[in-house]
Design an enzyme around this catalytic site. Structure first.
Site, mmCIF file in Angstrom:
data_model
loop_
_atom_site.group_PDB
_atom_site.id
_atom_site.type_symbol
_atom_site.label_atom_id
_atom_site.label_comp_id
_atom_site.label_asym_id
_atom_site.label_seq_id
_atom_site.Cartn_x
_atom_site.Cartn_y
_atom_site.Cartn_z
ATOM 1 C CG HIS A 100 37.577 34.613 8.243
ATOM 2 N ND1 HIS A 100 37.504 33.371 7.675
ATOM 3 C CD2 HIS A 100 36.293 34.980 8.513
ATOM 4 C CE1 HIS A 100 36.241 32.986 7.613
ATOM 5 N NE2 HIS A 100 35.478 33.960 8.101
ATOM 6 C CG ASP A 102 40.366 30.599 8.848
ATOM 7 O OD1 ASP A 102 39.984 31.787 8.800
ATOM 8 O OD2 ASP A 102 40.138 29.856 9.827
ATOM 9 C CG ASP A 132 32.291 32.047 6.389
ATOM 10 O OD1 ASP A 132 33.019 32.941 6.823
ATOM 11 O OD2 ASP A 132 31.995 31.029 7.049
ATOM 12 C CD GLU A 166 35.680 33.429 11.779
ATOM 13 O OE1 GLU A 166 34.650 33.770 12.373
ATOM 14 O OE2 GLU A 166 35.710 32.437 11.020
ATOM 15 C CD GLU A 167 35.103 29.606 9.398
ATOM 16 O OE1 GLU A 167 34.479 29.202 10.385
ATOM 17 O OE2 GLU A 167 34.576 30.247 8.482
ATOM 18 C CG ASP A 193 34.481 40.585 11.388
ATOM 19 O OD1 ASP A 193 34.842 40.223 10.251
ATOM 20 O OD2 ASP A 193 34.697 39.901 12.412
ATOM 21 C CG HIS A 440 30.353 26.941 8.087
ATOM 22 N ND1 HIS A 440 30.642 26.841 9.425
ATOM 23 C CD2 HIS A 440 30.971 28.071 7.681
ATOM 24 C CE1 HIS A 440 31.397 27.851 9.809
ATOM 25 N NE2 HIS A 440 31.611 28.632 8.757
HETATM 26 C C1 LIG Z 1 14.465 39.071 12.679
HETATM 27 C C2 LIG Z 1 15.657 38.729 12.003
HETATM 28 C C3 LIG Z 1 15.806 37.356 11.348
HETATM 29 C C4 LIG Z 1 17.220 37.059 11.272
HETATM 30 C C5 LIG Z 1 17.647 35.855 10.623
HETATM 31 C C6 LIG Z 1 19.094 35.647 10.893
HETATM 32 C C7 LIG Z 1 19.776 35.052 9.729
HETATM 33 C C8 LIG Z 1 21.193 34.796 9.984
HETATM 34 C C9 LIG Z 1 22.038 35.566 9.089
HETATM 35 C C10 LIG Z 1 23.343 35.554 9.125
HETATM 36 C C11 LIG Z 1 24.142 34.790 10.103
HETATM 37 C C12 LIG Z 1 25.432 34.398 9.479
HETATM 38 C C13 LIG Z 1 26.464 34.181 10.498
HETATM 39 C C14 LIG Z 1 27.800 34.235 9.798
HETATM 40 C C15 LIG Z 1 28.932 34.468 10.727
HETATM 41 C C16 LIG Z 1 29.440 33.197 11.275
HETATM 42 C C17 LIG Z 1 30.932 33.155 11.270
HETATM 43 C C18 LIG Z 1 31.353 31.763 11.659
HETATM 44 O O1 LIG Z 1 31.100 30.813 10.955
HETATM 45 N N1 LIG Z 1 32.003 31.615 12.817
HETATM 46 C C19 LIG Z 1 32.358 30.351 13.340
HETATM 47 C C20 LIG Z 1 33.742 30.341 13.889
HETATM 48 C C21 LIG Z 1 33.969 31.216 15.051
HETATM 49 N N2 LIG Z 1 34.562 32.380 14.826
HETATM 50 O O2 LIG Z 1 33.672 30.860 16.169
HETATM 51 C C22 LIG Z 1 31.337 29.913 14.385
HETATM 52 O O3 LIG Z 1 31.394 28.744 14.773
HETATM 53 O O4 LIG Z 1 30.484 30.703 14.799
HETATM 54 ZN ZN ZN Z 2 33.424 33.750 8.495
HETATM 55 ZN ZN ZN Z 3 32.636 30.457 8.854
#
Ligand SMILES: CCCCCCCC/C=C\CCCCCCCC(=O)N[C@@H](CC(N)=O)C(=O)O
Ligand code: ZN
Ligand code: ZN
Length: 478
Positions: A100, A102, A132, A166-167, A193, A440
């Protein structure tokens, strides 16, 4: 085990080696992308000037992608981009790479360098979007540009979809691209993705990093609670005000976590796969979850990131009330952001929330909601998962374990369930808890070397997707 088939390739493999000049150019190109402030504030408030500029920028820095005859480029929803790369073998089912454009807002406060400067310091490029998700976006186009310059002709068709909102939901970008592809009758072998990483230091006692490929993502509810009371003079207040009633309700929600749902799905599989990477006695505990499940589920709750993997989370994100210092406010509103564990549904979480609030004076307004995403296959026959595993193995030979997981955030990929059952969220980058907080947050940065490796990863991935299926040994068998 793995994808079985004949071992023969149609096109010679192009080594993923880049000249010094190319390496300098690719990092400068990323810096330029970071300098364009493509910020999404809300679904109605996007920086459209920056989004338009970004469209012109990718035209300028990836000229070969735009002039290649077998690549079609379309703008969708005005600022999103869809590339259709027509492969030479129509019998192969296409796939799609997502990223994405944005980014979330980044006020200057707290940053070591201005967040849209793209400055390089100590081998790192700083700025909003470096993790990100402009890193993925630029790496995808950069890898394709470099392959095309080397006269590579893909066998398997693929799409590149770059969303611009996306955000803030993806409804004008990803959702429109998805509808367009569906109208064209496209079905995809898989999608890759953002959403997970090579995780380093997230689990106590686990010394070595492991690659987590998210095969699902949590659902979400944005719930607005509202209390209406009769306004009046603050000199003679009633026993309870709208603010007091609402504050007590949201506090009950915060103090009463949703149930721990540890026990099934990708997380249990991942922990079992990781068991032998732990020292004694954790290795024995994780190898015998039939016995130690209650203990492990409690331990997971101790840390706020692993806690997010075992339950639906409750985050109080907005609270609005009051118009003047001496007026009892007529209305108080609070918004709660729930992230739903894969073992629960929107309806179940709403019922639990109503029972916790247990106050008829509080109105529930669901602003938007969706269930957790289906779990994509990660078995030996799952093409997308196995291609990721194969590419991780060759680009990161030091990583022993590739495990399926659940993405705790949401991604644009959730809009594409109509096109494929294989949705994989993975960024080929090492992530430590501190860099996780920068997403973020402040001082988001990527090392120049990590970005080059991401380009190399995609350069190899595209070629792996074109190779004939071949056995993929399990890493622990090596
Ligand atoms: C046993 C395993 C341990 C695991 C630890 C997990 C660590 C987390 C690692 C990565 C997570 C990163 C998530 C990034 C993607 C998020 C994308 C985002 O910011 N999305 C927004 C906007 C939307 N599309 O809704 C959101 O609010 O979620
Ligand atoms: Zn993202
Ligand atoms: Zn994000």
């Amino acid at each position: 085990k793995g994808l079985r088939g004949k071992e023969h390739r149609r096109a010679p493999r192009i080594p993923s080696q880049f000249s010094q000049e190319e390496r300098v150019a690719m990092k400068e190109t990323l810096k330029g992308a970071i300098q364009i402030p493509t910020v999404s504030f809300s679904p109605e408030e996007l920086n459209t000037t920056a989004l338009a500029e970004f469209g012109e920028y990718i035209h300028k820095v990836f000229p070969t992608v735009f002039k290649t005859s077998f690549i079609r480029h379309e703008a969708v929803g005005e600022y999103s981009h869809l590339f259709t790369v027509q492969g030479s073998d129509p019998s192969l089912q296409p796939y799609m790479l997502l990223a994405h454009i944005d980014v979330v807002p980044a006020p200057d406060e707290g940053w070591d360098v201005p967040p849209f400067s793209g400055l390089e310091s100590d081998g790192f490029i700083y700025g909003r979007g470096t993790l990100d998700n402009k890193n993925s976006l630029m790496a995808i186009l950069q890898a394709l540009e470099l392959l095309l310059i080397r006269n590579y002709i893909p066998r398997r068709s693929f799409f590149i979809a770059l969303g611009h909102d996306e955000e803030v939901s993806g409804v004008n970008g990803a959702q429109k691209i998805s509808a367009l592809l569906q109208a064209r009758g496209i079905q995809l072998a898989f999608i890759v993705d953002e959403g997970s990483f090579i995780l380093d230091g997230f689990i106590p006692n686990l010394q070595k990093p492991f690659a987590m490929v998210s095969v699902s993502e949590k659902g979400a509810i944005n719930l607005m609670l509202q209390v209406n009371m009769t306004p009046g003079h603050s000199s003679a207040p009633p026993k309870e005000t709208s603010i007091g009633i609402l504050a007590a309700a949201v506090s009950r929600l915060e103090q009463t976590p949703m149930p721990n749902m540890f026990g099934g799905g990708p997380l249990k599989m991942a922990l079992q796969q990781l068991a032998n990477e732990f020292p004694f006695p954790a290795n024995i505990v994780l190898s015998n979850l039939w016995l130690f499940q209650p203990l492990v589920s409690r331990l997971m709750e101790r840390n706020y990131i692993t806690n997010a993997l075992v339950r639906t989370t409750t985050a109080l994100t907005m609270f609005n009330a009051g118009v003047k210092v001496n007026v009892i406010p007529p209305v108080a509103q609070a918004t709660i952001n729930f992230r739903i564990h894969p073992a629960q549904t929107v309806q179940e979480v709403l019922k639990l929330a109503k029972d916790i609030v247990a106050d008829d004076r509080i109105q529930f307004h669901v602003l938007n909601a969706f269930d957790p995403l289906p779990v994509s296959p990660s078995d030996d026959q799952a093409l997308g998962y196995q291609l990721l595993r194969q590419t991780i193995q060759s680009v990161f030979p030091e990583v022993n374990i590739v495990a399926p997981g659940t993405c705790i955030g949401n991604t644009d990929s959730r809009h594409y369930t109509n096109l494929t059952t294989g949705i994989y969220r993975f960024n080929p980058i090492y992530l430590q808890p501190q860099s996780f907080s920068s997403i973020h947050g402040i001082n988001e940065k990527i090392s120049v070397q990590a970005y080059e490796t991401q380009v190399k990863f995609i350069f190899e991935f595209i070629q792996n997707a074109d190779a004939d299926p071949r056995p993929v040994p399990h890493l622990h068998e090596l």
